[in-house]
Design a protein around this motif. Structure first.
Motif, PDB file in Angstrom:
ATOM      1  N   ALA A  75       0.823  -1.206   0.000  1.00 20.00           N
ATOM      2  CA  ALA A  75       0.000   0.000   0.000  1.00 20.00           C
ATOM      3  C   ALA A  75       0.857   1.257   0.000  1.00 20.00           C
ATOM      4  CB  ALA A  75      -0.894  -0.002   1.230  1.00 20.00           C
ATOM      5  N   PRO A  76       0.389   2.316  -0.650  1.00 24.31           N
ATOM      6  CA  PRO A  76       1.108   3.583  -0.590  1.00 24.31           C
ATOM      7  C   PRO A  76       1.166   4.089   0.848  1.00 24.31           C
ATOM      8  CG  PRO A  76      -0.814   3.754  -2.033  1.00 24.31           C
ATOM      9  CD  PRO A  76      -0.806   2.390  -1.456  1.00 24.31           C
ATOM     10  N   LEU A  77       2.202   4.804   1.153  1.00 25.98           N
ATOM     11  CA  LEU A  77       2.397   5.254   2.530  1.00 25.98           C
ATOM     12  C   LEU A  77       1.324   6.209   3.014  1.00 25.98           C
ATOM     13  CD1 LEU A  77       6.237   5.699   2.757  1.00 25.98           C
ATOM     14  CD2 LEU A  77       4.826   3.968   3.836  1.00 25.98           C
ATOM     15  N   VAL A  78       0.839   7.086   2.159  1.00 20.21           N
ATOM     16  CA  VAL A  78      -0.073   8.122   2.622  1.00 20.21           C
ATOM     17  C   VAL A  78      -1.507   7.625   2.760  1.00 20.21           C
ATOM     18  CG1 VAL A  78      -1.007  10.400   2.096  1.00 20.21           C
ATOM     19  CG2 VAL A  78       1.367   9.889   1.570  1.00 20.21           C
ATOM     20  N   GLY A  79      -2.105   7.145   1.677  1.00 17.12           N
ATOM     21  CA  GLY A  79      -3.524   6.835   1.671  1.00 17.12           C
ATOM     22  C   GLY A  79      -3.925   5.616   2.474  1.00 17.12           C
ATOM     23  N   LEU A  80      -3.135   4.575   2.417  1.00 13.03           N
ATOM     24  CA  LEU A  80      -3.508   3.327   3.070  1.00 13.03           C
ATOM     25  C   LEU A  80      -2.573   2.989   4.224  1.00 13.03           C
ATOM     26  CD1 LEU A  80      -4.395   1.262  -0.094  1.00 13.03           C
ATOM     27  CD2 LEU A  80      -5.955   2.343   1.492  1.00 13.03           C
ATOM     28  N   LEU A  81      -2.011   3.996   4.843  1.00 18.09           N
ATOM     29  CA  LEU A  81      -1.092   3.773   5.955  1.00 18.09           C
ATOM     30  C   LEU A  81      -1.725   2.969   7.085  1.00 18.09           C
ATOM     31  CD1 LEU A  81       1.669   4.235   7.221  1.00 18.09           C
ATOM     32  CD2 LEU A  81       0.810   6.383   8.139  1.00 18.09           C
ATOM     33  N   PRO A  82      -2.970   3.242   7.508  1.00 18.89           N
ATOM     34  CA  PRO A  82      -3.552   2.429   8.584  1.00 18.89           C
ATOM     35  C   PRO A  82      -3.606   0.937   8.243  1.00 18.89           C
ATOM     36  CG  PRO A  82      -4.873   4.382   8.233  1.00 18.89           C
ATOM     37  CD  PRO A  82      -3.859   4.338   7.124  1.00 18.89           C
ATOM     38  N   LEU A  83      -3.940   0.612   7.022  1.00 14.78           N
ATOM     39  CA  LEU A  83      -3.985  -0.788   6.600  1.00 14.78           C
ATOM     40  C   LEU A  83      -2.592  -1.409   6.635  1.00 14.78           C
ATOM     41  CD1 LEU A  83      -5.732  -3.068   5.607  1.00 14.78           C
ATOM     42  CD2 LEU A  83      -5.509  -2.169   3.300  1.00 14.78           C
ATOM     43  N   ARG A  84      -1.608  -0.654   6.244  1.00 17.82           N
ATOM     44  CA  ARG A  84      -0.227  -1.141   6.275  1.00 17.82           C
ATOM     45  C   ARG A  84       0.233  -1.383   7.708  1.00 17.82           C
ATOM     46  NH1 ARG A  84       3.869   0.953   1.861  1.00 17.82           N
ATOM     47  NH2 ARG A  84       5.283  -0.785   2.054  1.00 17.82           N
ATOM     48  N   VAL A  85      -0.156  -0.519   8.624  1.00 16.48           N
ATOM     49  CA  VAL A  85       0.212  -0.669  10.040  1.00 16.48           C
ATOM     50  C   VAL A  85      -0.450  -1.912  10.624  1.00 16.48           C
ATOM     51  CG1 VAL A  85      -0.048   0.351  12.332  1.00 16.48           C
ATOM     52  CG2 VAL A  85       0.701   1.769  10.422  1.00 16.48           C
ATOM     53  N   VAL A  86      -1.722  -2.124  10.304  1.00 12.24           N
ATOM     54  CA  VAL A  86      -2.434  -3.304  10.803  1.00 12.24           C
ATOM     55  C   VAL A  86      -1.761  -4.579  10.305  1.00 12.24           C
ATOM     56  CG1 VAL A  86      -4.601  -4.598  10.620  1.00 12.24           C
ATOM     57  CG2 VAL A  86      -4.645  -2.159  11.115  1.00 12.24           C
ATOM     58  N   ARG A  87      -1.383  -4.627   9.044  1.00 10.14           N
ATOM     59  CA  ARG A  87      -0.692  -5.803   8.505  1.00 10.14           C
ATOM     60  C   ARG A  87       0.644  -6.028   9.208  1.00 10.14           C
ATOM     61  NH1 ARG A  87      -1.123  -8.726   4.339  1.00 10.14           N
ATOM     62  NH2 ARG A  87      -2.871  -8.654   2.937  1.00 10.14           N
ATOM     63  N   ALA A  88       1.372  -4.961   9.498  1.00  7.45           N
ATOM     64  CA  ALA A  88       2.659  -5.098  10.173  1.00  7.45           C
ATOM     65  C   ALA A  88       2.484  -5.629  11.593  1.00  7.45           C
ATOM     66  CB  ALA A  88       3.385  -3.753  10.185  1.00  7.45           C
ATOM     67  N   VAL A  89       1.474  -5.148  12.288  1.00  3.36           N
ATOM     68  CA  VAL A  89       1.215  -5.612  13.660  1.00  3.36           C
ATOM     69  C   VAL A  89       0.826  -7.087  13.648  1.00  3.36           C
ATOM     70  CG1 VAL A  89      -0.363  -5.366  15.626  1.00  3.36           C
ATOM     71  CG2 VAL A  89       0.639  -3.339  14.567  1.00  3.36           C
ATOM     72  N   ARG A  90      -0.019  -7.491  12.705  1.00  2.00           N
ATOM     73  CA  ARG A  90      -0.411  -8.902  12.600  1.00  2.00           C
ATOM     74  C   ARG A  90       0.799  -9.787  12.324  1.00  2.00           C
ATOM     75  NH1 ARG A  90      -5.741  -8.609   8.790  1.00  2.00           N
ATOM     76  NH2 ARG A  90      -7.144  -7.709  10.334  1.00  2.00           N
ATOM     77  N   ALA A  91       1.652  -9.353  11.413  1.00  3.09           N
ATOM     78  CA  ALA A  91       2.848 -10.136  11.086  1.00  3.09           C
ATOM     79  C   ALA A  91       3.762 -10.259  12.301  1.00  3.09           C
ATOM     80  CB  ALA A  91       3.594  -9.489   9.921  1.00  3.09           C
ATOM     81  N   LEU A  92       3.905  -9.191  13.075  1.00  5.40           N
ATOM     82  CA  LEU A  92       4.738  -9.216  14.276  1.00  5.40           C
ATOM     83  C   LEU A  92       4.168 -10.182  15.304  1.00  5.40           C
ATOM     84  CD1 LEU A  92       7.174  -7.993  15.729  1.00  5.40           C
ATOM     85  CD2 LEU A  92       5.664  -6.229  16.608  1.00  5.40           C
ATOM     86  N   ARG A  93       2.857 -10.155  15.485  1.00  6.53           N
ATOM     87  CA  ARG A  93       2.210 -11.077  16.432  1.00  6.53           C
ATOM     88  C   ARG A  93       2.395 -12.537  16.007  1.00  6.53           C
ATOM     89  NH1 ARG A  93      -3.499  -7.984  17.519  1.00  6.53           N
ATOM     90  NH2 ARG A  93      -2.663  -6.345  18.839  1.00  6.53           N
ATOM     91  N   GLU A  94       2.258 -12.787  14.721  1.00  7.37           N
ATOM     92  CA  GLU A  94       2.440 -14.152  14.208  1.00  7.37           C
ATOM     93  C   GLU A  94       3.870 -14.636  14.421  1.00  7.37           C
ATOM     94  OE1 GLU A  94       1.163 -14.548  10.176  1.00  7.37           O
ATOM     95  OE2 GLU A  94      -0.878 -13.890  10.637  1.00  7.37           O
ATOM     96  N   ARG A  95       4.842 -13.774  14.190  1.00 12.65           N
ATOM     97  CA  ARG A  95       6.244 -14.157  14.409  1.00 12.65           C
ATOM     98  C   ARG A  95       6.519 -14.462  15.862  1.00 12.65           C
ATOM     99  NH1 ARG A  95       9.088  -9.442  11.778  1.00 12.65           N
ATOM    100  NH2 ARG A  95       7.445  -9.157  10.293  1.00 12.65           N
ATOM    101  N   ARG A  96       5.942 -13.660  16.752  1.00 14.38           N
ATOM    102  CA  ARG A  96       6.142 -13.891  18.190  1.00 14.38           C
ATOM    103  C   ARG A  96       5.474 -15.202  18.633  1.00 14.38           C
ATOM    104  NH1 ARG A  96       5.279  -7.938  20.848  1.00 14.38           N
ATOM    105  NH2 ARG A  96       7.261  -7.078  20.147  1.00 14.38           N
ATOM    106  N   ALA A  97       4.300 -15.480  18.082  1.00 13.69           N
ATOM    107  CA  ALA A  97       3.570 -16.687  18.459  1.00 13.69           C
ATOM    108  C   ALA A  97       4.257 -17.951  17.931  1.00 13.69           C
ATOM    109  CB  ALA A  97       2.137 -16.623  17.937  1.00 13.69           C
ATOM    110  N   ASN A  98       4.880 -17.837  16.767  1.00 12.84           N
ATOM    111  CA  ASN A  98       5.523 -19.007  16.141  1.00 12.84           C
ATOM    112  C   ASN A  98       6.978 -19.167  16.518  1.00 12.84           C
ATOM    113  OD1 ASN A  98       3.163 -19.673  14.806  1.00 12.84           O
ATOM    114  ND2 ASN A  98       3.669 -18.421  13.035  1.00 12.84           N
ATOM    115  N   GLY A  99       7.557 -18.161  17.066  1.00 16.06           N
ATOM    116  CA  GLY A  99       8.979 -18.324  17.232  1.00 16.06           C
ATOM    117  C   GLY A  99       9.553 -17.878  18.479  1.00 16.06           C
TER     118      GLY A  99
END
Length: 85
Positions: free
Chosen positions: A61-85
């Motif tokens: 996603a572009p940084l400006v318009g869809l930044l909230p969606l990008r942040v949510v995806r990053a948080v989910r990925a971080l949680r998954e990494r912590r849960a799996n590893g």
């Protein structure tokens, strides 16, 4: 066409033999072509270019318009990494 001037062209790609052809889906007349050594190359490149990125919405996603969606995806990925590893 005003829509293409404002939003940009929406090209659709196809292959006709050894030639990859693209045309604006909105009907403004913008088009082009490129010749490849083999028909399979033309088909491969046309398939690679002719795809909608709506499946990847938020991943690239572009940084400006869809930044909230990008942040949510990053948080989910971080949680998954912590849960799996």
């Amino acid at each position: 066409m005003v829509r293409c001037r404002v939003l940009g062209h929406r090209y659709r790609f196809s292959a006709e033999g050894e030639t990859m052809v693209w045309r604006c889906q909105r009907g403004c007349g913008a088009a082009g072509s490129k010749r490849y050594p083999t028909a399979s190359d033309a088909v491969r490149y046309a398939a690679a270019f002719d795809r909608e990125d709506s499946k990847d919405l938020g991943r690239r996603a572009p940084l400006v318009g869809l930044l909230p969606l990008r942040v949510v995806r990053a948080v989910r990925a971080l949680r998954e990494r912590r849960a799996n590893g």
